[in-house]
Design a protein around this motif. Sequence first.
Motif, mmCIF file in Angstrom:
data_model
loop_
_atom_site.group_PDB
_atom_site.id
_atom_site.type_symbol
_atom_site.label_atom_id
_atom_site.label_comp_id
_atom_site.label_asym_id
_atom_site.label_seq_id
_atom_site.Cartn_x
_atom_site.Cartn_y
_atom_site.Cartn_z
ATOM 1 N N MET A 173 0.862 -1.180 0.000
ATOM 2 C CA MET A 173 0.000 0.000 0.000
ATOM 3 C C MET A 173 0.895 1.226 0.000
ATOM 4 O O MET A 173 1.776 1.353 0.852
ATOM 5 C CB MET A 173 -0.897 0.001 1.240
ATOM 6 C CG MET A 173 -1.835 -1.196 1.310
ATOM 7 S SD MET A 173 -2.420 -1.537 3.001
ATOM 8 C CE MET A 173 -1.016 -2.448 3.661
ATOM 9 N N ALA A 174 0.680 2.129 -0.946
ATOM 10 C CA ALA A 174 1.566 3.283 -1.063
ATOM 11 C C ALA A 174 0.789 4.536 -1.443
ATOM 12 O O ALA A 174 -0.155 4.481 -2.241
ATOM 13 C CB ALA A 174 2.660 3.017 -2.102
ATOM 14 N N ALA A 175 1.197 5.648 -0.865
ATOM 15 C CA ALA A 175 0.678 6.966 -1.227
ATOM 16 C C ALA A 175 1.781 7.701 -1.968
ATOM 17 O O ALA A 175 2.914 7.804 -1.472
ATOM 18 C CB ALA A 175 0.251 7.730 0.011
ATOM 19 N N ASP A 227 9.360 -9.922 7.285
ATOM 20 C CA ASP A 227 8.411 -9.080 8.000
ATOM 21 C C ASP A 227 7.865 -8.019 7.045
ATOM 22 O O ASP A 227 8.462 -7.718 6.003
ATOM 23 C CB ASP A 227 9.051 -8.445 9.231
ATOM 24 C CG ASP A 227 10.192 -7.505 8.891
ATOM 25 O OD1 ASP A 227 9.947 -6.466 8.236
ATOM 26 O OD2 ASP A 227 11.335 -7.808 9.267
ATOM 27 N N PRO A 228 6.702 -7.434 7.376
ATOM 28 C CA PRO A 228 6.065 -6.482 6.456
ATOM 29 C C PRO A 228 6.954 -5.308 6.060
ATOM 30 O O PRO A 228 6.904 -4.850 4.912
ATOM 31 C CB PRO A 228 4.837 -6.016 7.248
ATOM 32 C CG PRO A 228 4.500 -7.185 8.109
ATOM 33 C CD PRO A 228 5.821 -7.771 8.509
ATOM 34 N N ALA A 229 7.786 -4.800 6.995
ATOM 35 C CA ALA A 229 8.660 -3.681 6.643
ATOM 36 C C ALA A 229 9.655 -4.072 5.562
ATOM 37 O O ALA A 229 9.910 -3.308 4.614
ATOM 38 C CB ALA A 229 9.395 -3.190 7.891
ATOM 39 N N ALA A 230 10.217 -5.267 5.668
ATOM 40 C CA ALA A 230 11.171 -5.735 4.663
ATOM 41 C C ALA A 230 10.474 -5.975 3.322
ATOM 42 O O ALA A 230 11.042 -5.699 2.255
ATOM 43 C CB ALA A 230 11.848 -7.010 5.142
ATOM 44 N N ILE A 231 9.247 -6.481 3.373
ATOM 45 C CA ILE A 231 8.489 -6.704 2.139
ATOM 46 C C ILE A 231 8.207 -5.378 1.446
ATOM 47 O O ILE A 231 8.319 -5.263 0.216
ATOM 48 C CB ILE A 231 7.184 -7.454 2.455
ATOM 49 C CG1 ILE A 231 7.510 -8.884 2.921
ATOM 50 C CG2 ILE A 231 6.269 -7.478 1.236
ATOM 51 C CD1 ILE A 231 6.325 -9.620 3.504
ATOM 52 N N ALA A 232 7.844 -4.359 2.209
ATOM 53 C CA ALA A 232 7.598 -3.036 1.621
ATOM 54 C C ALA A 232 8.851 -2.500 0.946
ATOM 55 O O ALA A 232 8.785 -1.915 -0.147
ATOM 56 C CB ALA A 232 7.117 -2.068 2.701
ATOM 57 N N ALA A 254 3.447 0.675 3.165
ATOM 58 C CA ALA A 254 3.342 -0.417 4.126
ATOM 59 C C ALA A 254 2.941 -1.669 3.375
ATOM 60 O O ALA A 254 2.362 -1.601 2.280
ATOM 61 C CB ALA A 254 2.324 -0.100 5.222
ATOM 62 N N ALA A 255 3.236 -2.817 3.954
ATOM 63 C CA ALA A 255 2.924 -4.091 3.300
ATOM 64 C C ALA A 255 2.065 -4.962 4.206
ATOM 65 O O ALA A 255 2.048 -4.795 5.427
ATOM 66 C CB ALA A 255 4.209 -4.825 2.920
#
Length: 309
Positions: A173-175, A227-232, A254-255
Motif C-alpha cells: 500500500m503506497a501513497a 516481515d512487512p517492513a522488509a516486504i515493503a 506499508a505491506a
Amino acid sequence: MIPITIIGAGIAGLACARRLTQAGLAPIVLDKGRGIGGRVATRRVDAMQFDHGAQYVTARTPSFAAVLEGLQTAGALGDWPDDDGRQRCVGRPGMSSLAKAMGQGLDIRQGVQVTGVTQTGAGWDLHLGQTLLQTKRVVITVPAPQVAGLLGADHPLTKAVSPVRMAPCLTLMAAVAAPSAFQSRQDHDDPLAWIAHDNSKPDRPQGTALWVAQAGQGFSQQHLEQDPAAIAELMLPLLCDRLGVTADDVVYAAAHRWRYARVTGALGHPFLSSVDGTLHLGGDWCIGARVEAAWQSGTAIADDILARV
C-alpha cells in the motif's frame, strides 16, 4: 447450548449466517479478527484507505448477481469499470463495506479465537482458550490449511481437504505525490501482478494518489516469511518503476501478508460435511478463487443445514 455456530466471518461465513437467519434460525458467528469479511478488506491509515485484499467482485451466476444488485441498491457497492469498459463492482466507500452490509443484523462476535473443535455426545465443544462453548452444529469457514489446527490431523474431514492448494499474496500500500499513471494493470508475468489506483474507485479519498500493488505467486512465496517492513522495501522500488516515479514521491508505504490468499487447487465441491451432518466445512477453496465462490459455498452449507433441520 447454541444451535449453530459458524467459525469465520469471511464471505462464506457471512453468506451462511445470512441464509440461516433469513430462514428463522439464530446462528452465531465467531471471528478472531477485529473486522469481518476476511480478504474483502480495507486498511485505513489517517485520511488514507487501501483495499489491500480483494480488489473487486463480479458475478457469473444469476443468484449472486441478484445479491450484488441488492447491495448496490443499498449503497454498499458501486461500479468500477476497467480501462476497457468491462464491469466490476467495489464496496462503497471501501471493499469492507460489502462485508459490513452482508453482516448487518447477524450475531457476530469478534476477537474470539477458536483453538479446537471436538465432538461430544450432545454436539460440539469449541475451545476458546480456557473456556468451552457448546453448540449442536458447527460450520468451519477458515482457509483449508487451517482446518487441521481445529479438528486435528487425523480427522476424516482434515484428510478430505488435503488436496486443496492455496497460495500467498503480498500486498503493498503506497501513497504517491505524483499524478496517477493508469487506473489498474494486471500482468501475471510481472513480480507485481496487479497494480490499482485506489482513488479511481467510487467514494474514495481524493488528493494524494493511493496505490495497491499485489505480488505474483512466485514473488509472494519467495518472500512470505519476511516481515512487512522488509516486504515493503522490496516491493516499493518495483512500484516506483512501474509508475515512473521516484522514492522521493512516496509519502507512505506499508505491506501486508496474506498467507492464504489464492485458491490454486480447489476441492471441486461446494462444501464438506460429517456423516451425521452436524459439522460443515466450506469457503472459496471449495470452488475457486473468487468472492462469488465463497458466497456459493456458504449458501450451499446453509441450504444443506436447512434441509436437515
